[in-house]
Design a protein around this motif. Structure first.
Motif, short mmCIF file in Angstrom:
data_model
loop_
_atom_site.label_atom_id
_atom_site.label_comp_id
_atom_site.label_asym_id
_atom_site.label_seq_id
_atom_site.Cartn_x
_atom_site.Cartn_y
_atom_site.Cartn_z
N LYS A 142 0.85 -1.19 0.00
CA LYS A 142 0.00 0.00 0.00
C LYS A 142 0.88 1.24 0.00
N GLU A 143 0.52 2.19 -0.85
CA GLU A 143 1.33 3.41 -0.96
C GLU A 143 1.18 4.25 0.31
N TYR A 144 2.26 4.93 0.66
CA TYR A 144 2.20 5.87 1.77
C TYR A 144 1.41 7.11 1.35
N ASN A 145 0.55 7.57 2.23
CA ASN A 145 -0.19 8.80 1.99
C ASN A 145 0.44 9.90 2.83
N PHE A 146 1.36 10.63 2.18
CA PHE A 146 2.07 11.66 2.92
C PHE A 146 1.21 12.91 3.18
N SER A 147 0.03 12.96 2.54
CA SER A 147 -0.87 14.10 2.75
C SER A 147 -1.85 13.86 3.89
N ALA A 148 -1.90 12.62 4.39
CA ALA A 148 -2.86 12.30 5.45
C ALA A 148 -2.52 13.06 6.73
N LYS A 149 -3.55 13.55 7.38
CA LYS A 149 -3.34 14.28 8.62
C LYS A 149 -3.26 13.30 9.79
N GLY A 150 -2.49 13.65 10.78
CA GLY A 150 -2.38 12.82 11.97
C GLY A 150 -3.58 13.01 12.88
N GLN A 151 -3.57 12.30 13.98
CA GLN A 151 -4.63 12.44 14.96
C GLN A 151 -4.62 13.86 15.52
N PRO A 152 -5.80 14.49 15.63
CA PRO A 152 -5.83 15.84 16.19
C PRO A 152 -5.32 15.85 17.63
N VAL A 153 -4.55 16.87 17.93
CA VAL A 153 -3.96 16.99 19.26
C VAL A 153 -5.02 17.53 20.22
N GLU A 154 -5.18 16.86 21.35
CA GLU A 154 -6.11 17.34 22.36
C GLU A 154 -5.43 18.45 23.16
N ASP A 155 -5.88 19.66 22.95
CA ASP A 155 -5.29 20.78 23.67
C ASP A 155 -6.39 21.60 24.32
N GLY A 156 -6.00 22.60 25.06
CA GLY A 156 -6.97 23.43 25.75
C GLY A 156 -7.62 24.44 24.82
#
Length: 490
Positions: free
Chosen positions: A202-216
């Motif tokens: 499977k090709e790498y999807n370098f445009s995929a966003k990571g998990q959103p950071v839980e911040d205040g």
């Protein structure tokens, strides 16, 4: 089951141009529609198929509607239960179910089918058509019904709208009769066997966003508070210390020339403390001057002419306004050689009020005051135009009002472009000599002041119509995360 559904879809498209309806396809092959839809979405993601959404809306009968379609509407049941000679209301009530009787009476009278006397019910017409039952049967059989009848049945909660969603499917640009499953991990076993050479990764999807950071996230009230604070600082004001929620009645009421019999001092409007119930720290010489101005007047004032009680002034309470802090600050200012001052505060106050969509027992008050020699009402109006224009409110009107500690007093109105009307946004006035002179301030010193709540402009800016959705235990945390930083009309 998912693999079987996937094979079935791809095999069908090999010999056919389109699956026109995913529900019919699922039913013909014995799959659940939900499984088929999930597989279609996955294949669409791999570009093996092109899927288009199908949405259909239809009216269906509620349980109550189904009952009326079977046995007739309440009004028709009631009409049928009335004999030609009429019937006593008590006897008619016994013949029918209580809910049928109640609804039937209302609708039969509205249709002018029956006449309801105090003790007797009689027919006004010989025959009646059960239009409601006929309409429900037509909807049940998927027959067309005009919008006016639909609205009438909907108001009576006899029908609800049912939405069906599905897909139509065609071959996609990467279509193949069998999906070749790409490998996501290269394992030790692949290397040992040597089969990694034949694997498709499977090709790498370098445009995929990571998990959103839980911040205040800042609460909307804090965002607007910071913007208002910036406005005050830009206008040269300094902040008053407002860290004492508990205040004595003296600073909250008496020092402001508010009589002890005023309705605001009643327990129905104010939260009084049980422990500690009273204060022991008041400036005695100032207390005597305040007592004198209340009882006998002075400084060209007649006062209130009543017996002022020290024990009433000593009572501790949750402050009802931040003006209690203003009275402390002005008294402290009077103890030194006079210098002009601009003060502001934004903090919490408490009122014993019934909670509803626009009121809470605690809220935030914004207050500003200017203390200088020779100030006039014109100065107050000019400052208000400057302050509110920075909030984005350029159209202001003023209406005379009454406050115990300001004279003259004005309510402030701003034209709301969204509501297309004038709305009250605050209160203002000039502190009375009966309040200022006992403190020891020079006779030519005047204090102009204004106040407004923090919640009202915040609700307008964020499109919130119930204060409980903004402040308290019912706040939607998603609202706090979604909303951007507030920008007022700076």
């Amino acid at each position: 089951m998912a693999d079987e559904a996937e094979d079935a879809i791809l095999a069908y498209l090999k010999d056919n141009d389109e699956i026109s309806n995913s529900a019919n396809f699922a039913q013909d092959l014995g799959f659940s529609h939900e499984d088929i839809v999930n597989v279609i979405r996955r294949l669409h993601g791999f570009r093996l198929v092109d899927a288009k959404d199908i949405r259909r809306e239809r009216w269906v009968l509620t349980e109550e509607g189904k009952t009326y379609a079977a046995v007739g509407s309440p009004e028709f049941q009631l009409f049928s239960a009335v004999p030609p000679e009429g019937i006593a209301r008590e006897d008619l009530q016994k013949k029918l179910d209580p809910a049928v009787y109640k609804i039937g009476c209302q609708q039969a009278i509205k249709n002018k089918w029956v006449e309801m006397a105090k003790t007797h019910v009689s027919k006004k017409v010989q025959h009646a058509d059960d239009k409601v039952k006929n309409l429900l049967l037509r909807i049940q059989n998927d027959e067309a019904v005009n919008q006016e009848d639909i609205d009438a049945l909907k108001r009576r909660k006899l029908i609800i709208q049912q939405v069906w969603k599905g897909n139509s499917v065609r071959k996609g640009p990467e279509y193949a009769p069998k999906r070749k499953r790409a490998v996501t991990d290269l394992t030790r076993e692949n290397l040992q066997r040597g089969d990694w050479k034949e694997l498709e990764f499977k090709e790498y999807n370098f445009s995929a966003k990571g998990q959103p950071v839980e911040d205040g996230h800042l609460h909307p009230l804090l965002k607007v508070r910071r913007q208002v604070q910036t406005i005050f600082l830009n206008m040269g004001f300094e902040e008053m210390p407002t860290n004492n929620y508990v205040e004595s009645s003296f600073w909250n009421f008496d020092a402001l020339f508010q009589p002890q019999q005023h309705p605001a001092r009643d327990s129905h409007d104010t939260f009084f403390l049980k422990v500690p119930s009273s204060t022991k720290m008041l400036p005695e010489d100032y207390v005597e001057r305040v007592k004198e101005i209340h009882e006998s007047g002075g400084y060209q004032s007649r006062g209130y002419g009543y017996d002022w009680k020290r024990e009433e002034a000593n009572k501790n309470l949750l402050r009802t306004h931040t003006t209690a802090v203003s009275s402390r600050m002005l008294y402290a200012l009077a103890q030194k050689p006079f210098a002009p001052k601009k003060y502001y505060s934004i903090d919490r106050v408490f009122r014993n009020e019934a909670v509803d969509r626009t009121h809470l027992a605690e809220f935030h008050q914004i207050e500003g005051l200017i203390c200088d020699r020779g100030l006039t009402l014109g100065d107050l109006i000019g400052v208000l135009h400057d302050f509110f224009s920075r909030l984005g409110m350029s159209k202001l009107r003023f209406k005379p009002a009454y406050n115990p500690y300001t004279e003259p007093s004005m309510e402030i109105f701003s034209y709301h472009e969204g509501f297309k009307k004038w709305v009250e946004v605050g209160n203002s006035g000039m502190f009375r000599p009966e309040m200022l002179l006992p403190m020891g301030l020079p006779e030519d010193v005047r204090v102009i002041a204004w106040g407004l709540s923090l919640e009202r402009p915040t609700m307008i800016l964020y499109g919130i119509d119930n204060i409980r959705d903004l402040f308290g235990p019912k706040v939607d945390l998603g609202l706090i995360k979604r909303n951007p930083i507030c920008r007022l009309g700076l």
